[in-house]
Motif scaffolding. Structure first.
Motif, PDB file in Angstrom:
ATOM      1  N   ALA A  28       3.355  -5.589   4.032  1.00 53.80           N
ATOM      2  CA  ALA A  28       2.267  -6.241   3.968  1.00 53.80           C
ATOM      3  C   ALA A  28       1.629  -6.623   2.925  1.00 53.80           C
ATOM      4  O   ALA A  28       0.284  -7.152   3.579  1.00 53.80           O
ATOM      5  N   GLY A  29       1.703  -6.277   1.873  1.00 53.83           N
ATOM      6  CA  GLY A  29       1.164  -7.190   1.110  1.00 53.83           C
ATOM      7  C   GLY A  29      -0.180  -6.542   0.049  1.00 53.83           C
ATOM      8  O   GLY A  29      -0.598  -6.827  -0.070  1.00 53.83           O
ATOM      9  N   ALA A  30      -0.014  -5.375   0.714  1.00 54.80           N
ATOM     10  CA  ALA A  30      -1.444  -4.426   0.214  1.00 54.80           C
ATOM     11  C   ALA A  30      -1.132  -3.647  -1.417  1.00 54.80           C
ATOM     12  O   ALA A  30       0.163  -3.605  -1.817  1.00 54.80           O
ATOM     13  N   THR A  31      -1.752  -2.479  -2.087  1.00 50.35           N
ATOM     14  CA  THR A  31      -1.525  -2.544  -3.570  1.00 50.35           C
ATOM     15  C   THR A  31      -1.931  -0.896  -2.818  1.00 50.35           C
ATOM     16  O   THR A  31      -2.783  -0.652  -2.200  1.00 50.35           O
ATOM     17  N   VAL A  32      -0.864  -0.621  -2.812  1.00 53.95           N
ATOM     18  CA  VAL A  32      -0.847   1.064  -2.353  1.00 53.95           C
ATOM     19  C   VAL A  32      -0.592   2.179  -3.829  1.00 53.95           C
ATOM     20  O   VAL A  32      -0.052   2.037  -4.471  1.00 53.95           O
ATOM     21  N   VAL A  33      -1.223   3.223  -3.234  1.00 53.44           N
ATOM     22  CA  VAL A  33      -1.866   4.354  -3.958  1.00 53.44           C
ATOM     23  C   VAL A  33      -1.229   5.769  -3.972  1.00 53.44           C
ATOM     24  O   VAL A  33      -1.425   5.791  -2.145  1.00 53.44           O
ATOM     25  N   LEU A  34      -0.149   6.270  -3.774  1.00 56.41           N
ATOM     26  CA  LEU A  34       0.496   6.990  -3.447  1.00 56.41           C
ATOM     27  C   LEU A  34       0.021   8.125  -3.816  1.00 56.41           C
ATOM     28  O   LEU A  34       0.064   8.653  -5.480  1.00 56.41           O
ATOM     29  N   ILE A  35      -0.481   9.342  -2.897  1.00 58.33           N
ATOM     30  CA  ILE A  35      -1.257  10.278  -3.397  1.00 58.33           C
ATOM     31  C   ILE A  35      -0.188  11.922  -2.930  1.00 58.33           C
ATOM     32  O   ILE A  35       0.151  11.774  -1.551  1.00 58.33           O
ATOM     33  N   GLN A  36      -0.561  12.720  -3.910  1.00 54.41           N
ATOM     34  CA  GLN A  36       0.484  14.148  -3.208  1.00 54.41           C
ATOM     35  C   GLN A  36       0.325  15.456  -4.398  1.00 54.41           C
ATOM     36  O   GLN A  36      -0.082  14.797  -5.028  1.00 54.41           O
ATOM     37  N   GLU A  37       0.486  16.412  -3.222  1.00 53.58           N
ATOM     38  CA  GLU A  37       0.930  17.523  -4.024  1.00 53.58           C
ATOM     39  C   GLU A  37       1.520  16.875  -5.000  1.00 53.58           C
ATOM     40  O   GLU A  37       2.406  16.995  -5.038  1.00 53.58           O
ATOM     41  N   GLN A  56       0.812   5.957  -8.427  1.00 53.87           N
ATOM     42  CA  GLN A  56       1.248   7.035  -7.750  1.00 53.87           C
ATOM     43  C   GLN A  56       0.332   8.423  -8.378  1.00 53.87           C
ATOM     44  O   GLN A  56       0.055   8.220 -10.055  1.00 53.87           O
ATOM     45  N   LEU A  57      -0.240   9.047  -7.974  1.00 55.08           N
ATOM     46  CA  LEU A  57      -1.233   9.934  -8.247  1.00 55.08           C
ATOM     47  C   LEU A  57      -0.732  11.378  -7.727  1.00 55.08           C
ATOM     48  O   LEU A  57      -0.685  11.465  -6.124  1.00 55.08           O
ATOM     49  N   GLN A  58      -0.816  12.514  -8.828  1.00 53.97           N
ATOM     50  CA  GLN A  58      -1.225  13.657  -7.839  1.00 53.97           C
ATOM     51  C   GLN A  58      -1.956  14.723  -8.009  1.00 53.97           C
ATOM     52  O   GLN A  58      -2.969  15.500  -8.863  1.00 53.97           O
ATOM     53  N   PHE A  59      -2.466  15.873  -7.293  1.00 53.43           N
ATOM     54  CA  PHE A  59      -3.551  16.465  -6.839  1.00 53.43           C
ATOM     55  C   PHE A  59      -3.277  17.848  -6.814  1.00 53.43           C
ATOM     56  O   PHE A  59      -1.971  18.531  -5.853  1.00 53.43           O
ATOM     57  N   ASP A  60      -4.291  19.048  -6.289  1.00 56.79           N
ATOM     58  CA  ASP A  60      -4.417  20.240  -6.429  1.00 56.79           C
ATOM     59  C   ASP A  60      -4.954  20.367  -5.647  1.00 56.79           C
ATOM     60  O   ASP A  60      -6.447  20.585  -4.951  1.00 56.79           O
ATOM     61  N   PRO A  61      -4.452  20.813  -4.001  1.00 55.86           N
ATOM     62  CA  PRO A  61      -5.284  21.106  -2.826  1.00 55.86           C
ATOM     63  C   PRO A  61      -6.561  22.118  -2.477  1.00 55.86           C
ATOM     64  O   PRO A  61      -6.863  22.485  -2.061  1.00 55.86           O
TER      65      PRO A  61
END
Length: 223
Positions: A28-37, A56-61
């Motif tokens: 749809a034309g968005a800039t997407v940021v992927l967040i995952q553990e 793409q970014l990862q995090f510690d929940p």
């Protein structure tokens, strides 16, 4: 809010549903940021995302500082997030008669509550720095299995209503998308059409008057 040209952060982007959400909004034309553990292979996050800029970014929940850093990185790279898809898989079904029923319940509810809250709060903080935004709390069974949709729905419903009231003065809308079980008999559930969950999220984003409520998508039983 228009999707095209907006910045969208999506949780659980390595999951099947997370991938579908990311792909849909990228198209749809968005800039997407992927967040995952952190346990997820970064290569898995980009599968199928080919027609939009993405990060793409990862995090510690278990680490609040990790969640804060993610949104600081987004702000530095792109600017404030416009839309936050707070998606997490439904909690596992608790066996009431098992010896460790309370441990199961505590673990399952903590898993959902902590993940919804820690990133939802950071997204809201950042949206206040911009022109507001939209937060969508979502859940669905990630794989065939017995899950506690009712209890997960109750959590999402409560968060969606209270967050909407709290964040309304900051021009931040909050909506929820949940599946509905077609039958109440114990069994294995899977969405009839996962795309309906994604389109429901799209509807909430584009409807500027939608806030504090849930949209539902029916599910069928698989034996």
């Amino acid at each position: 809010m228009k999707i095209s040209g907006s910045t969208i952060a999506i949780c659980a982007a390595g999951s099947e549903m997370g991938q579908m959400i990311a792909h849909y909004f990228a198209q749809a034309g968005a800039t997407v940021v992927l967040i995952q553990e952190q346990a997820v292979n970064p290569c898995e996050l980009t599968q199928g995302i080919v027609e939009s800029d993405f990060y793409q970014l990862q995090f510690d929940p278990q680490n609040e500082q990790s969640s804060r850093k993610i949104f600081e990185q987004i702000y530095e790279l792109i600017g404030p997030v416009d839309i936050f898809i707070n998606y997490w898989a439904a909690a596992a079904q608790m066996n009431l008669m098992s010896d460790d029923a309370m441990t199961q319940l505590s673990g399952a509810m903590n898993h959902v509550v902590s993940r919804l809250t820690v990133l939802g709060r950071e997204a809201a903080k950042q949206m206040q720095l911009g022109q507001g935004g939209v937060i969508i709390n979502m859940t669905a069974p990630e794989e065939n299995g017995v899950v506690s949709l009712d209890s997960t729905r109750a959590i999402i419903d409560g968060f969606t209503q209270t967050w909407a009231k709290e964040l309304s003065p900051f021009n931040i809308r909050v909506g929820g998308v949940v599946p509905v079980q077609a039958k109440r008999t114990a069994g294995l559930y899977k969405p009839v059409c996962p795309q309906e969950l994604v389109r429901s999220a799209e509807y909430i984003v584009e409807n500027d008057y939608f806030s504090g409520r849930l949209l539902e998508a029916e599910m069928s039983m698989v034996f």
